[in-house]
Design an enzyme around this catalytic site. Structure first.
Site, PDB file in Angstrom:
ATOM      1  CE  LYS A 188      -4.227  -1.739   0.188  1.00  0.00           C
ATOM      2  NZ  LYS A 188      -5.166  -1.525  -0.941  1.00  0.00           N
TER       3      LYS A 188
ATOM      4  CB  SER B 116      -0.175  -8.133  -1.547  1.00  0.00           C
ATOM      5  OG  SER B 116      -1.052  -8.995  -0.843  1.00  0.00           O
TER       6      SER B 116
ATOM      7  CD  GLU C  22      -9.962   4.064   0.881  1.00  0.00           C
ATOM      8  OE1 GLU C  22      -9.819   5.291   0.774  1.00  0.00           O
ATOM      9  OE2 GLU C  22      -9.243   3.251   0.261  1.00  0.00           O
TER      10      GLU C  22
END
Lengths: 263, 400
Positions: B93, B382, B115
């Site tokens: 991220k 990830s 968010e």
């Protein structure tokens, strides 16, 4: 293309010009607090209204504050979505022009052409799609303009310059001016610079201007009526209906109506 | 070092019919400003130089490409791991939050909102806001606040305000609604760092470009190691940002199969799942037309997944297009398979993966049962699973 001379909203504005009054435009969420009461509320609102906005419940109302969100979720819990909204409007047998107010997805799933056909058969006057700003989907815009319904456009405080021209270019019926940044809901004070916003819109279009977002009191309604052709009252009416039922809604709209009478 | 992002795909903010800008009018000016700025920086080497310097300095990039010998032996393929779990903050991220924070700085916006579902995007946003001295507010579904308590505390330590969202489903979907409402209200001072390849244009293409560093690095690393490309690239898909990031490096390599793995929750047939591309149909949510879990009248259906990061009823619009064109195959893996993969992978490789990633691992692990396995499989690892440990312990009742 709906020309001004034939649209139902255009006739309403022409009549109002003769009286010197501004239009009272209440908003109600279809199906709130329950389908039967909703029909009674629509009929009560229509007695005070020049134009009525009827909101289609949607699961993800990103432009709405807590009051309308709650009304929406409660209506959905009663199974009221777009098809049921059309039924409620039919049952209410309203004699004022009705603008259907919806997020785009329920319309997309129902089918735009099918909706325009049904809405025209019901005699609806206009369609406002909260999350379909001008230019977002030219096919949708073309289809609405080709129908008897007027395509109502929102203009926000951030809509300026070339964007303002784009936003009003193909608008019909009236311009819905969002009074302040933010979601729907009552606020203690009207936005500073509202007069300038109205003037900016007037410079860009000859359509009537209705102002909404945050108008809840008689004083606010009177002030806005002095600035614009229309006063939209949403959350305040929904809140009155939630707290005191149809009677409280009737009383609130009566007060606002009186406050807006020309001096 | 690559300074330029991959070539633009998608005209006028659309991927085929998908994408677009379905937003309240108030946000249109901000999206136009952002798109104009982003179109400008796409060819700006200074910007990408700054971005890559921060990826090195803050994130520790390039991330490793690792072997997975015992897992490989079990599944009968050579599985290579692209180690986004080793990034600072523990997931992919942060690649995106750095790019968007740079854009916010160029726009002179001092306030950032985001968010978050699992909390990884929230932590990554809070981290870069701390580094840049920006105010940070993170919206998180109240249910996710409960199941991801560790990440909530991390965000607060980093100086962010975490706002639990009680409305609707109390998960990522409603956290996104609340972030959009904040943005409508504070748009003049605030940039909204969307955490995935979702939302109105230009977010899906912008987030893809910021995540494409995963695929660009991985392609080069696989070539260096094997002298050839992988047969298959596998990534989990919620909104789909890690998948878009790694696929971006291989989409023009026609011989490389691309697989996106969604969350099947309690099973697609149960109705309790997040398998948007498998079981949804086109609709509009959060500013874009894409596949969507919804009822017949267009009300968005609640999603379900054991993994908070995949618990979302929508998916990025470019994934919708890649599905329709057939360039990417999408599959779905249920909660039980993901939990098994979570535990087995830890024992096979000494790596505790994020529950999101465990879906992609579970899909590879079941390849033998499907009767076919590729020779070389590249997995986008990830994120790491530290955030999930307490949640999984409760689910397995300690019975690891």
């Amino acid at each position: 293309m709906t020309s001004l001379s034939e649209s139902r909203l255009a006739r309403t504005w022409a009549d109002l010009r003769g009286t010197g009054r501004s239009a009272l435009i209440p908003y109600l969420t279809a199906g709130f607090p329950d389908p039967a009461t909703s029909v009674a509320a629509l009929r009560a609102a229509a007695r005070h209204a020049d134009i009525l906005e009827v909101g289609v419940p949607f699961s993800d109302p990103v432009a709405d504050g807590p009051t309308i969100q709650r009304s929406t979720f409660q209506a959905l819990a009663h199974g009221v979505s777009l098809p049921e909204t059309l039924e409620l409007i039919k049952d209410a047998r309203l004699d004022v022009p009705v603008v259907l107010f919806s997020y785009f997805n329920p319309v997309l799933q129902f089918g735009l052409d099918r909706l325009l056909e049904r809405a025209a058969a019901l005699g609806l006057a206009g369609l406002l799609l909260t999350d379909l700003p001008a230019g977002a989907d030219s096919e949708v815009e073309r289809a609405v303009r080709a129908s008897p319904l007027d395509l109502i456009r929102l203009v926000a405080p951030t809509t300026r310059g070339a964007r303002l021209d784009d936003a009003v270019r193909d608008a019909e019926g009236f311009i819905y001016l969002v009074a302040r940044l933010g979601v729907t809901g009552a606020s203690r004070e009207l936005a500073a610079g509202l007069g300038e916003s109205v003037a900016r819109v007037r410079a860009a279009t000859s359509l009537p201007v209705a102002v909404g977002f945050g108008i809840s009191t008689a004083d606010q309604a009177r002030t806005v009526a002095g600035l614009a052709e229309g006063v939209v009252v949403g959350s305040a009416g929904v809140d009155a209906l939630a707290r005191g039922g149809v009677e409280a809604l009737d009383r609130l709209l009566g007060e606002l109506r009186t406050a807006m009478a020309p001096a | 070092m690559t300074l330029a992002p991959p070539a633009e795909v998608g005209q006028a903010g659309r991927f085929g019919p998908y994408g677009g800008r379905y937003v309240p009018e108030t946000l249109v000016a901000a999206l136009e400003e952002l798109a104009t700025l982003y179109d400008g920086v796409r060819a700006d080497e200074t910007f990408w130089g700054e971005y890559h310097a921060l990826l090195h300095d803050v994130v520790g990039r390039p991330s490793l490409l690792s072997e997975a010998p015992r897992f490989s032996a079990r599944v009968g393929a050579r599985v290579l791991l692209k180690r986004e779990d080793l990034n600072h903050t523990g997931a992919h991220k942060i690649n995106n939050t750095i790019g968007q924070a740079l854009l916010a700085r160029r726009m002179g916006k001092p306030r950032i909102i985001a968010e978050t579902g699992a909390g990884q995007h929230g932590v990554a946003t809070a981290t870069i806001c701390a580094r840049f001295g920006l105010e940070c507010v993170v919206y998180m579904g109240a249910e996710d606040v409960e199941r991801q308590a560790l990440n909530v505390f991390r965000m607060r330590l980093l100086g962010a305000t975490v706002v639990p969202v009680e409305s609707g489903t109390r998960t990522l979907k409603d956290a996104t609604n609340e972030a959009l409402r904040d943005w409508v209200t504070n748009v003049e001072s605030t940039h909204y760092i969307i955490g995935s390849v979702v939302g109105p244009d230009p977010f899906p293409r912008m987030v893809r470009d910021f995540q494409s560093v995963i695929g660009t690095e991985a392609r080069r690393q696989v070539l260096e190691r094997l002298g050839r490309l992988p047969d298959q690239v596998v990534a989990c898909v919620g909104g789909g940002s890690n998948a878009m990031g790694i696929f971006a490096g291989f989409r023009d390599d026609g011989d490389v199969a691309l697989v996106g793995v969604e969350a099947a929750g309690e099973g697609v047939a149960s109705g309790h799942h997040s398998a948007t591309l498998t079981a949804g149909r086109p609709g509009v949510l959060h500013g874009a037309l894409s596949y969507l879990l919804q009822d017949p009248s267009g009300q968005v259906a609640p999603a379900h997944s054991v993994s908070a990061g995949l618990d979302y009823p929508g998916v990025g619009p470019e994934h919708a297009w890649l599905r329709d064109t057939g360039r990417v195959a999408y599959a779905a893996v249920d909660d039980a398979t993901a939990l098994r993969a979570f535990r087995d992978f830890a024992r096979d490789e000494g790596i505790i993966p994020a529950l999101e990633t465990a879906h992609a691992i579970g899909w590879i692990a079941e390849a033998r049962a499907r009767g076919r396995q590729e020779d070389v499989v590249l997995l986008c690892l990830s994120g790491r699973g530290d955030k999930d440990v307490a949640h999984v312990a409760a689910l397995l009742d300690g019975a690891v």
